[in-house]
Design a protein around this motif. Structure first.
Motif, PDB file in Angstrom:
ATOM      1  N   ASP A  65       0.724  -1.155   0.008  1.00  0.00           N
ATOM      2  CA  ASP A  65      -0.245   0.024  -0.088  1.00  0.00           C
ATOM      3  C   ASP A  65       1.052   1.213   0.155  1.00  0.00           C
ATOM      4  N   GLU A  66       1.084   1.972  -1.058  1.00  0.00           N
ATOM      5  CA  GLU A  66       2.086   2.903  -1.350  1.00  0.00           C
ATOM      6  C   GLU A  66       1.700   4.046  -0.250  1.00  0.00           C
ATOM      7  N   TYR A  67       0.334   4.469   0.052  1.00  0.00           N
ATOM      8  CA  TYR A  67       0.186   5.585   0.705  1.00  0.00           C
ATOM      9  C   TYR A  67       0.459   5.438   2.281  1.00  0.00           C
ATOM     10  N   GLN A  68       0.000   4.216   2.687  1.00  0.00           N
ATOM     11  CA  GLN A  68       0.306   3.769   4.115  1.00  0.00           C
ATOM     12  C   GLN A  68       1.732   3.186   4.433  1.00  0.00           C
ATOM     13  N   ARG A  69       2.439   2.623   3.197  1.00  0.00           N
ATOM     14  CA  ARG A  69       3.656   2.027   3.451  1.00  0.00           C
ATOM     15  C   ARG A  69       3.440   0.776   4.120  1.00  0.00           C
ATOM     16  N   ILE A  70       2.444  -0.013   3.823  1.00  0.00           N
ATOM     17  CA  ILE A  70       2.190  -1.357   4.502  1.00  0.00           C
ATOM     18  C   ILE A  70       2.069  -2.428   3.307  1.00  0.00           C
ATOM     19  N   TRP A  72       0.789  -5.877   2.509  1.00  0.00           N
ATOM     20  CA  TRP A  72      -0.635  -6.638   2.735  1.00  0.00           C
ATOM     21  C   TRP A  72      -0.456  -7.920   2.041  1.00  0.00           C
ATOM     22  N   ALA A 103      -2.205  -7.344   7.020  1.00  0.00           N
ATOM     23  CA  ALA A 103      -1.070  -6.352   7.202  1.00  0.00           C
ATOM     24  C   ALA A 103       0.106  -6.898   7.906  1.00  0.00           C
ATOM     25  N   GLN A 110       3.347   0.250  14.169  1.00  0.00           N
ATOM     26  CA  GLN A 110       2.717   0.428  12.613  1.00  0.00           C
ATOM     27  C   GLN A 110       1.428   0.182  12.743  1.00  0.00           C
ATOM     28  N   ARG A 113      -1.062   2.973  11.710  1.00  0.00           N
ATOM     29  CA  ARG A 113      -1.254   3.325  10.315  1.00  0.00           C
ATOM     30  C   ARG A 113      -2.612   2.509   9.808  1.00  0.00           C
ATOM     31  N   LEU A 114      -2.900   1.516  10.337  1.00  0.00           N
ATOM     32  CA  LEU A 114      -3.919   0.770  10.027  1.00  0.00           C
ATOM     33  C   LEU A 114      -5.380   1.185  10.482  1.00  0.00           C
ATOM     34  N   ASP A 115      -6.542   0.652   9.714  1.00  0.00           N
ATOM     35  CA  ASP A 115      -7.832   0.952  10.054  1.00  0.00           C
ATOM     36  C   ASP A 115      -8.001   0.162  11.418  1.00  0.00           C
TER      37      ASP A 115
END
Ligand SMILES: [Zn+2]
Length: 194
Positions: A65-70, A72, A103, A110, A113-115
């Protein structure tokens, strides 16, 4: 270089973050025997020597996930596992399936950064095997198996179990009364007399 995604076998050891960065997907049938903990729950059907014929349909992908840098791990796992019905002790084919949306984290911080309801796993040092050039490797199959195990019933049984054991203790005294042994003897005697 790591194994290409077109490899016929689902790779076990992977570099999760590198592969997520590059994008990886795999679909196909994996022998249930590679999911050792689930395979050990399976009952070998009569006439088969082992559980080799059993498979798990796996669709999975790793992406970043480029935005969150996570990183998956997404996937769908579906299998039919023959197990022993805990009510009648006959074989029951248990459908086992799960949707994975996980994730892959390396540190607790970290999680922020998640929902709120996102599933995640924090890859611990024990899970990470350091490969060549200190590459961080994890066991993809083990990770998928952890998720699939959650849908394996602890006490498998037929939805409508028709082979239910009769409560023998209650039925037997009546049975004896009905089939009176003296009556049976009398009938036999009557036949012999005629
Ligand atoms: Zn049953």
């Amino acid at each position: 270089m790591h194994a290409s995604s077109s490899a016929s076998q689902l790779p076990s050891r992977i570099e999760p973050f590198k592969w997520a960065e590059q994008g990886f997907s795999w679909s196909g049938l994996v022998p249930l025997s590679r999911f050792a903990r689930i395979a050990s729950e399976a009952t070998v059907p009569a006439g088969q020597s082992d559980t080799d014929a059993l498979t798990v349909q796996v669709d999975c992908r790793l992406y970043m996930d480029e935005y969150q840098r996570i990183a998956w791990l997404d996937g769908t796992l579906v299998a039919i596992v023959p197990m022993t019905c805990q009510r009648c002790l006959e074989l029951v084919e248990v459908p086992v399936a799960t949707e994975v949306h996980l994730a892959l984290l390396t540190a607790e911080k970290q999680i922020a950064r998640l929902d709120e309801d996102a599933d995640f796993v924090i890859l611990s040092e024990e899970q990470v095997v350091h490969g060549v050039d200190d590459a961080q490797m994890i066991d993809l199959i083990e990770l998928l198996e952890d998720e699939l195990l959650l849908s394996v019933p602890i006490s498998p049984r037929h939805d409508e179990c028709e082979n239910r054991h009769q409560p023998v203790v209650e039925d037997e005294p009546e049975q004896i009364k009905r089939d009176n042994p003296f009556e049976a003897l009398a009938n036999l005697k009557g036949k012999l007399d005629s």
